[in-house]
Design an enzyme around this catalytic site. Structure first.
Site, mmCIF file in Angstrom:
data_model
loop_
_atom_site.group_PDB
_atom_site.id
_atom_site.type_symbol
_atom_site.label_atom_id
_atom_site.label_comp_id
_atom_site.label_asym_id
_atom_site.label_seq_id
_atom_site.Cartn_x
_atom_site.Cartn_y
_atom_site.Cartn_z
ATOM 1 N N ALA A 127 -3.407 1.404 12.639
ATOM 2 C CA ALA A 127 -4.844 1.374 12.352
ATOM 3 C C ALA A 127 -5.560 0.218 13.028
ATOM 4 O O ALA A 127 -6.786 0.229 13.114
ATOM 5 C CB ALA A 127 -5.077 1.306 10.843
ATOM 6 N N PHE A 183 -3.269 -0.520 7.239
ATOM 7 C CA PHE A 183 -3.877 -1.840 7.081
ATOM 8 C C PHE A 183 -5.015 -1.810 6.045
ATOM 9 O O PHE A 183 -5.001 -1.003 5.124
ATOM 10 C CB PHE A 183 -4.310 -2.401 8.431
ATOM 11 C CG PHE A 183 -3.156 -2.718 9.343
ATOM 12 C CD1 PHE A 183 -2.125 -3.546 8.930
ATOM 13 C CD2 PHE A 183 -3.076 -2.166 10.610
ATOM 14 C CE1 PHE A 183 -1.052 -3.822 9.761
ATOM 15 C CE2 PHE A 183 -2.000 -2.450 11.456
ATOM 16 C CZ PHE A 183 -0.987 -3.280 11.022
ATOM 17 N N ARG A 230 2.426 8.451 6.982
ATOM 18 C CA ARG A 230 2.743 8.290 8.397
ATOM 19 C C ARG A 230 4.226 7.970 8.586
ATOM 20 O O ARG A 230 4.883 7.467 7.682
ATOM 21 C CB ARG A 230 1.917 7.151 9.005
ATOM 22 C CG ARG A 230 0.427 7.437 9.083
ATOM 23 C CD ARG A 230 -0.319 6.196 9.544
ATOM 24 N NE ARG A 230 -0.108 5.102 8.617
ATOM 25 C CZ ARG A 230 -0.239 3.819 8.925
ATOM 26 N NH1 ARG A 230 -0.575 3.469 10.162
ATOM 27 N NH2 ARG A 230 -0.042 2.872 8.029
ATOM 28 N N PHE A 239 3.155 -8.764 -9.547
ATOM 29 C CA PHE A 239 4.253 -9.680 -9.236
ATOM 30 C C PHE A 239 4.591 -10.478 -10.493
ATOM 31 O O PHE A 239 3.718 -10.721 -11.344
ATOM 32 C CB PHE A 239 3.870 -10.647 -8.108
ATOM 33 C CG PHE A 239 3.933 -10.053 -6.724
ATOM 34 C CD1 PHE A 239 4.923 -10.427 -5.835
ATOM 35 C CD2 PHE A 239 2.995 -9.107 -6.307
ATOM 36 C CE1 PHE A 239 4.985 -9.879 -4.553
ATOM 37 C CE2 PHE A 239 3.053 -8.559 -5.030
ATOM 38 C CZ PHE A 239 4.056 -8.954 -4.151
ATOM 39 N N LYS A 268 0.823 -1.216 0.000
ATOM 40 C CA LYS A 268 0.000 0.000 0.000
ATOM 41 C C LYS A 268 0.857 1.266 0.000
ATOM 42 O O LYS A 268 0.602 2.184 -0.789
ATOM 43 C CB LYS A 268 -0.936 -0.035 1.211
ATOM 44 C CG LYS A 268 -1.783 1.189 1.430
ATOM 45 C CD LYS A 268 -2.926 0.905 2.369
ATOM 46 C CE LYS A 268 -2.533 0.165 3.607
ATOM 47 N NZ LYS A 268 -1.585 0.914 4.478
ATOM 48 N N THR A 289 4.032 1.487 -0.846
ATOM 49 C CA THR A 289 4.775 1.468 -2.109
ATOM 50 C C THR A 289 3.914 2.021 -3.242
ATOM 51 O O THR A 289 4.380 2.830 -4.060
ATOM 52 C CB THR A 289 5.223 0.025 -2.432
ATOM 53 O OG1 THR A 289 6.035 -0.457 -1.364
ATOM 54 C CG2 THR A 289 6.001 -0.030 -3.735
ATOM 55 N N TRP A 335 6.944 -0.957 -7.836
ATOM 56 C CA TRP A 335 8.070 -1.552 -7.121
ATOM 57 C C TRP A 335 9.238 -1.763 -8.084
ATOM 58 O O TRP A 335 10.382 -1.491 -7.755
ATOM 59 C CB TRP A 335 7.654 -2.887 -6.492
ATOM 60 C CG TRP A 335 8.724 -3.492 -5.626
ATOM 61 C CD1 TRP A 335 8.900 -3.299 -4.291
ATOM 62 C CD2 TRP A 335 9.772 -4.373 -6.039
ATOM 63 N NE1 TRP A 335 9.995 -4.007 -3.842
ATOM 64 C CE2 TRP A 335 10.550 -4.672 -4.901
ATOM 65 C CE3 TRP A 335 10.130 -4.937 -7.266
ATOM 66 C CZ2 TRP A 335 11.657 -5.517 -4.938
ATOM 67 C CZ3 TRP A 335 11.248 -5.774 -7.312
ATOM 68 C CH2 TRP A 335 11.997 -6.062 -6.169
ATOM 69 N N LYS A 383 7.135 -6.797 10.566
ATOM 70 C CA LYS A 383 6.558 -6.126 9.394
ATOM 71 C C LYS A 383 7.600 -5.346 8.591
ATOM 72 O O LYS A 383 7.478 -5.170 7.390
ATOM 73 C CB LYS A 383 5.431 -5.179 9.844
ATOM 74 C CG LYS A 383 4.698 -4.479 8.703
ATOM 75 C CD LYS A 383 3.545 -3.646 9.263
ATOM 76 C CE LYS A 383 2.809 -2.918 8.149
ATOM 77 N NZ LYS A 383 3.594 -1.831 7.566
#
Length: 556
Positions: A273, A301, A94, A381, A71, A73, A409, A105
């Protein structure tokens, strides 16, 4: 293949003054933290506050899985792509917590060629905001215990102390502790607790306050305990507000950094969150809207947590009106929701995709309930197949959503141009009719029921006796008009992290309720959610090091 930290370390950053200049921000309005970081001055807001606002785009996601969604990224890549297409775009994100950085994470600077930099600074101490919040939180705790020790003039009931200490680290051993052991001079013995800094009410207050005046008023309203008569005792009554505000005077100012492609990013505040409201600061978002034509922000999230709180808490309080929502998913995550083990996600499986896509469907429906147009993007991906893409594209278009692939990415802003064009088309051609999902004058139980049934898809809500009693008490004190901040597992639409996809036939179980009077919401703890996480068996800290030249490795 280069790692995220290698890509970040090889980046050629511009001096932050040059990044600011692209948004007509002069050096006099920057407080420099080295070459590549700066805080924006209070004077800058006074200069720009009466100007027009840009468009606000929220990036959210399906429920997170071990397969990854990307998210942040995607947010960064989208902003870079908008800049490539000639738009004056800016990010409002954030700050990362040290807990996940050393836990499981990882950091929150994006990934691949869609990152904000300096990545190591951001993921570690940055400009000290989290340290200031931690210090202010623990100063209040120290003043509270000192007041009890020094005669307890406010008649605080030590069995009803609400305020917890905090630490920006995952440390399960601090969840439940005893303080005051030892000699009489060492304090009054009582049970105490720690939360992670991102769950502190002061984090929420900093992120929701408009200015220093608002910040101090909110700090004063914090309820730290109840007295023997059952009446609330506040931080203002402990004379703690001025000292806490002094610790936070710099932390309240937004931080400016840049992406790998030199798009400006205001990175400020960082509540989780799943246990807090999950959005960057109101002040950063509002400032970005004055400086740029399009602002890309994200909420933590899945959309059942971060987006719900962004739309029901942050936007309501700050008067923000989002113009579009980008909903991030991956083929791999949808197949995981369809029951495919992580080790087998690289193989095409349309049947599993059809089973798991219901999770995406529920999030689309939820965002549409707020009246905001939705653009779905798949974070691409190499294992994905065209058949899988086509299946998801048709699914989204049948539900009135724009759809685009994202390859940020791998390719940075260039890989986000298809998504950026869909966002621009949406902003131009589809009007947002944003509205919260429940009114302020609804009872707290009805607000919880609305979120549980409308957003999570639950059949209803059950309350532990202590939670029901606490909620009634909160309404009696006059806080029934506040929004609810649901603390729930991020991994499922339900409060059971093992229920994947789009579960049905479940009840949301509320075990505790408390009011964050300074932040301006009521926290509702559901299921087994913890406000102080623990480290995994093999924490990320195991792989982090610094070589003899001072170069950090293993940070992601």
């Amino acid at each position: 293949m280069k790692t995220d930290i290698q890509i970040a370390q090889e980046a050629r950053m511009k001096p932050i003054q040059q990044v600011a200049a692209a948004y007509a921000v002069g050096e006099e309005d920057l407080e420099l933290y080295g070459k590549y970081k700066a805080k924006l001055t209070d004077e800058l807001w006074e200069k720009v506050k009466d100007g027009p606002d840009g468009k606000l785009v929220l990036v959210t996601a399906i429920n997170p899985t071990p397969a990854g969604e990307g998210k942040t990224t995607t947010s960064i890549g989208l902003a870079d792509a908008l800049s490539r297409l000639g738009e004056k775009a800016m990010l409002a994100l954030r700050e990362p917590s040290l807990g996940p950085c050393f836990g499981i994470k990882g950091g929150a600077a994006g990934g691949g060629y869609a990152q904000v930099v300096p990545m190591e600074d951001l993921n570690l101490h940055f400009t000290g905001d989290f340290h200031a919040i931690t210090s202010a939180n623990n100063l209040l705790a120290a003043l509270l215990d000192n007041h009890i020790q020094q005669g307890n003039a406010l008649q605080i009931d030590t069995r009803q102390v609400l305020w917890k200490r905090c630490l920006d680290m995952n440390d399960r051993a601090l969840r439940n502790i005893v303080v005051g052991l030892g000699a009489k001079a060492d304090g009054v013995v009582r049970e105490d607790h720690f939360v992670i800094t991102v769950a502190s009410e002061i984090m929420a207050i900093l992120c929701l306050a408009d200015d220093m005046k608002d910040l101090k008023e909110r700090l004063g309203r914090i309820i730290v305990a109840y007295n023997y008569a059952g009446e609330p005792v506040t931080a203002a009554q402990l004379n703690a507000v001025g000292a806490m505000a002094a610790l936070l005077k710099d932390a309240i100012k937004p931080n400016l950094i840049q992406t790998l492609e030199h798009t400006g990013a205001l990175v400020h505040g960082g509540p989780f969150a799943n246990i807090a409201h999950g959005c960057n600061s109101v002040r950063a978002t509002k400032t970005a809207l004055k400086l740029a034509d399009i602002v890309v922000t994200e909420a933590g999230f899945g959309a059942d947590l971060g987006a719900e709180k962004f739309l029901d808490i942050k936007c309501r309080m700050a008067g923000l009106k989002p113009d579009a929502v980008v909903l991030v998913a991956t083929v791999r995550a949808l197949k995981y929701n369809g029951g495919v083990p992580k080790a087998e996600l690289g193989s095409e499986n349309l049947e599993a995709l059809d089973r798991g896509i219901v999770n995406l469907e529920k999030h689309i429906e939820n965002i549409q309930k707020y009246g905001v147009p939705v653009v779905v993007t798949l974070n691409s991906f190499v294992s994905d197949t065209e058949a899988e893409y086509d299946r998801i594209r048709r699914f989204c278009e049948e539900r009135g959503c724009e759809f685009a692939l994202s390859r940020v990415w791998e390719k940075g802003g260039e890989g986000g141009e298809a998504l950026a064009r869909k966002v621009l088309e949406t902003l131009e051609n589809r009007e947002s009719h944003y509205h919260p999902i429940y009114p302020e004058d609804m009872s707290l139980k009805d607000k919880v029921h609305t979120v549980a049934t409308e957003i999570y898809g639950a059949d209803g809500v059950s309350y532990a006796p202590a939670a029901a009693k606490a909620m009634a008490r909160i309404e009696e004190m006059g806080f029934g008009n506040l929004p609810v901040c649901m603390a729930k597992t991020q991994y499922s639409l339900s409060d059971d992290q093992n229920k994947l996809g789009r579960p049905s036939g479940f009840t949301i179980n509320v075990r505790d309720v408390y009011v964050s009077a300074g932040a301006g919401f009521v926290v509702v703890l559901t299921g087994a959610i913890m406000t102080m996480p623990g480290l995994p068996k093999k924490p990320a800290a195991d792989g982090i090091d610094v070589n003899d030249e001072g170069k950090i490795t293993g940070l992601f």
